[in-house]
Design an enzyme around this catalytic site. Sequence first.
Site, PDB file in Angstrom:
ATOM      1  CG  HIS A   1      20.596   8.862   0.625  1.00 50.34           C
ATOM      2  ND1 HIS A   1      21.282   9.939   1.122  1.00 50.34           N
ATOM      3  CD2 HIS A   1      19.562   9.370  -0.086  1.00 50.34           C
ATOM      4  CE1 HIS A   1      20.674  11.054   0.733  1.00 50.34           C
ATOM      5  NE2 HIS A   1      19.629  10.736  -0.006  1.00 50.34           N
TER       6      HIS A   1
ATOM      7  CB  ALA B   1       3.706   5.810  -4.380  1.00 49.59           C
ATOM      8  CB  ALA B   2       3.797   1.102  -6.752  1.00 50.90           C
TER       9      ALA B   2
ATOM     10  CB  ALA C   1       9.585   9.763  -0.326  1.00 51.18           C
ATOM     11  CD  GLN C   2      14.135  13.060   4.574  1.00 52.05           C
ATOM     12  OE1 GLN C   2      15.086  13.734   4.168  1.00 52.05           O
ATOM     13  NE2 GLN C   2      14.138  12.513   5.772  1.00 52.05           N
ATOM     14  N   GLY C   3      12.843  14.187  -0.450  1.00 51.82           N
ATOM     15  CA  GLY C   3      13.198  15.146  -1.503  1.00 51.82           C
ATOM     16  C   GLY C   3      12.042  15.493  -2.417  1.00 51.82           C
TER      17      GLY C   3
ATOM     18  CG  LEU D   1       8.254   8.803  -4.601  1.00 55.55           C
ATOM     19  CD1 LEU D   1       8.342  10.107  -3.816  1.00 55.55           C
ATOM     20  CD2 LEU D   1       7.155   7.914  -4.019  1.00 55.55           C
TER      21      LEU D   1
ATOM     22  NE  ARG E   1      20.485   9.818  -3.923  1.00 52.90           N
ATOM     23  CZ  ARG E   1      19.206   9.669  -3.785  1.00 52.90           C
ATOM     24  NH1 ARG E   1      18.695   8.471  -3.766  1.00 52.90           N
ATOM     25  NH2 ARG E   1      18.432  10.701  -3.669  1.00 52.90           N
TER      26      ARG E   1
ATOM     27  CG  HIS F   1      18.106   5.602  -0.187  1.00 49.79           C
ATOM     28  ND1 HIS F   1      17.279   6.078   0.799  1.00 49.79           N
ATOM     29  CD2 HIS F   1      17.787   6.299  -1.316  1.00 49.79           C
ATOM     30  CE1 HIS F   1      16.490   7.025   0.307  1.00 49.79           C
ATOM     31  NE2 HIS F   1      16.766   7.162  -0.978  1.00 49.79           N
TER      32      HIS F   1
ATOM     33  CG  ASP G   1       8.445  -9.474   2.636  1.00 50.32           C
ATOM     34  OD1 ASP G   1       9.527  -9.887   3.074  1.00 50.32           O
ATOM     35  OD2 ASP G   1       7.622  -8.840   3.322  1.00 50.32           O
TER      36      ASP G   1
ATOM     37  CB  SER H   1      -0.948  -0.013   1.209  1.00 54.73           C
ATOM     38  OG  SER H   1      -0.190  -0.099   2.406  1.00 54.73           O
TER      39      SER H   1
ATOM     40  CD  GLU I   1      16.235  15.286  -4.564  1.00 51.02           C
ATOM     41  OE1 GLU I   1      16.348  14.179  -5.099  1.00 51.02           O
ATOM     42  OE2 GLU I   1      15.311  15.577  -3.805  1.00 51.02           O
TER      43      GLU I   1
ATOM     44  NE  ARG J   1      16.271   5.782  -6.602  1.00 50.11           N
ATOM     45  CZ  ARG J   1      15.898   6.710  -5.718  1.00 50.11           C
ATOM     46  NH1 ARG J   1      14.927   7.556  -6.009  1.00 50.11           N
ATOM     47  NH2 ARG J   1      16.465   6.789  -4.548  1.00 50.11           N
TER      48      ARG J   1
HETATM   49  P1  FAD Z   1       6.589   1.164  -0.747  1.00 51.66           P
HETATM   50  O1  FAD Z   1       6.163   2.558  -0.623  1.00 51.66           O
HETATM   51  O2  FAD Z   1       7.744   0.735   0.051  1.00 51.66           O
HETATM   52  O3  FAD Z   1       5.343   0.249  -0.378  1.00 51.66           O
HETATM   53  C1  FAD Z   1       5.504  -1.146  -0.239  1.00 51.66           C
HETATM   54  C2  FAD Z   1       4.312  -1.700   0.484  1.00 51.66           C
HETATM   55  O4  FAD Z   1       4.316  -3.120   0.445  1.00 51.66           O
HETATM   56  C3  FAD Z   1       4.242  -1.332   1.953  1.00 51.66           C
HETATM   57  O5  FAD Z   1       2.908  -1.019   2.237  1.00 51.66           O
HETATM   58  C4  FAD Z   1       4.648  -2.620   2.663  1.00 51.66           C
HETATM   59  O6  FAD Z   1       4.138  -2.740   3.953  1.00 51.66           O
HETATM   60  C5  FAD Z   1       4.023  -3.639   1.730  1.00 51.66           C
HETATM   61  N1  FAD Z   1       4.591  -4.985   1.808  1.00 51.66           N
HETATM   62  C6  FAD Z   1       5.874  -5.355   1.652  1.00 51.66           C
HETATM   63  N2  FAD Z   1       5.980  -6.695   1.770  1.00 51.66           N
HETATM   64  C7  FAD Z   1       4.740  -7.174   1.989  1.00 51.66           C
HETATM   65  C8  FAD Z   1       4.199  -8.452   2.210  1.00 51.66           C
HETATM   66  N3  FAD Z   1       4.961  -9.552   2.256  1.00 51.66           N
HETATM   67  N4  FAD Z   1       2.864  -8.571   2.406  1.00 51.66           N
HETATM   68  C9  FAD Z   1       2.060  -7.502   2.405  1.00 51.66           C
HETATM   69  N5  FAD Z   1       2.522  -6.248   2.218  1.00 51.66           N
HETATM   70  C10 FAD Z   1       3.839  -6.094   2.007  1.00 51.66           C
HETATM   71  N6  FAD Z   1      12.074   8.373  -3.935  1.00 51.66           N
HETATM   72  C11 FAD Z   1      11.831   9.490  -4.647  1.00 51.66           C
HETATM   73  O7  FAD Z   1      11.490   9.413  -5.833  1.00 51.66           O
HETATM   74  N7  FAD Z   1      11.958  10.709  -4.060  1.00 51.66           N
HETATM   75  C12 FAD Z   1      12.323  10.864  -2.763  1.00 51.66           C
HETATM   76  O8  FAD Z   1      12.400  11.973  -2.266  1.00 51.66           O
HETATM   77  C13 FAD Z   1      12.595   9.696  -2.006  1.00 51.66           C
HETATM   78  N8  FAD Z   1      12.993   9.799  -0.723  1.00 51.66           N
HETATM   79  C14 FAD Z   1      13.131   8.662   0.015  1.00 51.66           C
HETATM   80  C15 FAD Z   1      13.431   8.758   1.368  1.00 51.66           C
HETATM   81  C16 FAD Z   1      13.496   7.626   2.156  1.00 51.66           C
HETATM   82  C17 FAD Z   1      13.807   7.749   3.621  1.00 51.66           C
HETATM   83  C18 FAD Z   1      13.277   6.360   1.568  1.00 51.66           C
HETATM   84  C19 FAD Z   1      13.330   5.115   2.397  1.00 51.66           C
HETATM   85  C20 FAD Z   1      13.012   6.248   0.217  1.00 51.66           C
HETATM   86  C21 FAD Z   1      12.938   7.392  -0.569  1.00 51.66           C
HETATM   87  N9  FAD Z   1      12.658   7.308  -1.928  1.00 51.66           N
HETATM   88  C22 FAD Z   1      12.433   8.453  -2.644  1.00 51.66           C
HETATM   89  C23 FAD Z   1      12.362   6.027  -2.569  1.00 51.66           C
HETATM   90  C24 FAD Z   1      10.851   5.873  -2.671  1.00 51.66           C
HETATM   91  O9  FAD Z   1      10.259   6.341  -1.481  1.00 51.66           O
HETATM   92  C25 FAD Z   1      10.436   4.452  -2.892  1.00 51.66           C
HETATM   93  O10 FAD Z   1      11.189   3.858  -3.903  1.00 51.66           O
HETATM   94  C26 FAD Z   1       8.962   4.387  -3.290  1.00 51.66           C
HETATM   95  O11 FAD Z   1       8.199   5.066  -2.335  1.00 51.66           O
HETATM   96  C27 FAD Z   1       8.528   2.965  -3.415  1.00 51.66           C
HETATM   97  O12 FAD Z   1       7.126   2.911  -3.524  1.00 51.66           O
HETATM   98  P2  FAD Z   1       6.440   1.487  -3.618  1.00 51.66           P
HETATM   99  O13 FAD Z   1       4.985   1.740  -3.635  1.00 51.66           O
HETATM  100  O14 FAD Z   1       7.056   0.706  -4.684  1.00 51.66           O
HETATM  101  O15 FAD Z   1       6.865   0.765  -2.252  1.00 51.66           O
HETATM  102  C1  SIN Z   2      16.385  12.319  -0.738  1.00 49.91           C
HETATM  103  O1  SIN Z   2      15.526  13.117  -0.376  1.00 49.91           O
HETATM  104  O2  SIN Z   2      17.589  12.510  -0.634  1.00 49.91           O
HETATM  105  C2  SIN Z   2      15.932  11.028  -1.300  1.00 49.91           C
HETATM  106  C3  SIN Z   2      15.602  11.217  -2.704  1.00 49.91           C
HETATM  107  C4  SIN Z   2      15.521   9.892  -3.391  1.00 49.91           C
HETATM  108  O3  SIN Z   2      15.826   8.858  -2.830  1.00 49.91           O
HETATM  109  O4  SIN Z   2      15.158   9.929  -4.568  1.00 49.91           O
END
Ligand code: FAD
Ligand code: SIN
Length: 520
Positions: A241, A13-14, A47-49, A390, A288, A349, A220, A11, A116, A384
């Site tokens: 990172h 962004a994707a 996610a911050q940036g 995101l 990075r 990261h 997972d 749950s 960035e 990346r």
């Molecule tokens: P996630 O948002 O990680 O969601 C995965 C979901 O799957 C979660 O809900 C989790 O609980 C669930 N899940 C996992 N395994 C299981 C399972 N076995 N069963 C059921 N549910 C499960 N990217 C950017 O583009 N810009 C940024 O500024 C940025 N800043 C970041 C800062 C931080 C601190 C971090 C950690 C990452 C950052 N990233 C950033 C990377 C970016 O946030 C992620 O790559 C992106 O949000 C991934 O989205 P997603 O939906 O694929 O996965």
């Molecule tokens: C950050 O805010 O430095 C993270 C950005 C990213 O992972 O894309």
Amino acid sequence: MLETNFLIIGSGAAGLTLAVKLAEKFPKKKITVVTKAHQSESNTKYAQGGVAAVFDLEEDSFQKHIEDTLIAGDGLCDKAVVEMVIKDGPKRLKELMEWGANFDTDADGELTLGMEGGHSEFRVIHHKDTTGNEIERALLERSNQLKNITILPHHFAIDLITEHHFSEREPEELSCYGAYVLDQISGSIFAIKADCTTLASGGMGQVYGHTTNPAVATGDGIAMAYRAKARIQNMEFIQFHPTALYDGKNGASFLISEAVRGFGAFLRNKKGERFMLNYDERGELASRDIVSRAIDSEMKKSGDECVYLDCTHLDIDDFKHHFPNIYETCLQRNINVANDWIPVVPASHYLCGGIVVDMDGKTSLKNLFACGECSCTGLHGANRLASNSLLEALVYSDRIFNYLCKHLPSRTTKAIPEWNDEGTVLLKSSETLQKKTEELQRLMRRFAGVVRNNKDLMEASVQLEILYFETEALYQKHKLNTVLSQLRNMVNVAHLIIQQSLKRKENRGGYFNEDYDKNT
Ligand code: FAD
Ligand code: SIN
């Protein structure tokens, strides 16, 4: 057994973007989202940036964003994918804004754009330094308004259901029929039968322990896909990172956004030297991998446990306005950004590789899709570009949605067997699992970190094999729980990282092996 039309695992962004789109288009179909913690817990939330996308068509252009992405990816990006994602980006962000996500604007209502590392222009759309939290908030609010979406929090997907579960013979093309899921509150395991399953399960930072990722990021989805024989690629490209807040013996966890360096912060070693210009003419805003390796090298030279991010020359009111969360978090740890340097270290990261998908988000298994950080689309190549993930999650959930609109999968008539844990017993204490998890994390940090070499990777491979057999023995004998399942998954993911690292006979992008020439 539960039956649904669309099963989405994750749950962030994707997963939520896909859920919202499917629910709006198909009001009579059931969309089930399983997620292993609270519904908002995800990498997305932290996610911050921000999100990189071209909105300023005077200074910036799609071509410049494409070139920056290709340079970061170091020759391994799929150009067609890069072009598609970058051109589609602004549309997906506008959609997110229509769904209620707020991004920072100036007095004229124009989006304010951040800078960035690796970007040649200001193009990062953000919500202060808590962009992910705002995106997650908006998507959850939208999802919860739609009656045909059921989100099941604290439900852990254990394994994908494929022919392996009910057929003697393996067909030429494997298909996915849903997943076995553990209700983490009751402890029961049941099958969710689905016409179509999407893995949106995020990253794997926890495999290294010291990470910017939250506890849920244990890879997972990748491990499940691997066990189901889907194609997995580019696992050697772990992005570290450069600036995670150093927290003594706990290593690192809280991120100090790259946007802080984009805002003008300097990296210094303990002696106060601004060292980045000795490594790259772009200084603190080099990509990075270069900044992380430079820090690693400074730490090895000096024996120090961290380097420092110096913001003391910056306008502190402006800093607080842009980075309120970072300012407050540092203050809670007795670091006053106005006067003190912030101790930082590189931390795992982001995973650039993952489950291979085509441009429609299709994996190598029929009726199994993947999007977001668990997938390998070809956008990132060997490294990346900041804030492109995101973006990728938003674009690929839309690609899957569009594909499903044209090719609606039908209900399977196959009988899905119930989960069978006959003969297994409850694991009495979780101490063994905790110890094994820490052992794995130490092993990965020691032998497969920022800088690798073949001897270390071979050693990691030998030690991991022992851990693999120990974990499998625990899995065979005991009723499955979250910690055991995560350990098993992390061992699988570590295996993929090590084996794919050993296969790469060159230095490229985020992969650096001291046995190869720097310029290979
Ligand atoms: P996630 O948002 O990680 O969601 C995965 C979901 O799957 C979660 O809900 C989790 O609980 C669930 N899940 C996992 N395994 C299981 C399972 N076995 N069963 C059921 N549910 C499960 N990217 C950017 O583009 N810009 C940024 O500024 C940025 N800043 C970041 C800062 C931080 C601190 C971090 C950690 C990452 C950052 N990233 C950033 C990377 C970016 O946030 C992620 O790559 C992106 O949000 C991934 O989205 P997603 O939906 O694929 O996965
Ligand atoms: C950050 O805010 O430095 C993270 C950005 C990213 O992972 O894309």
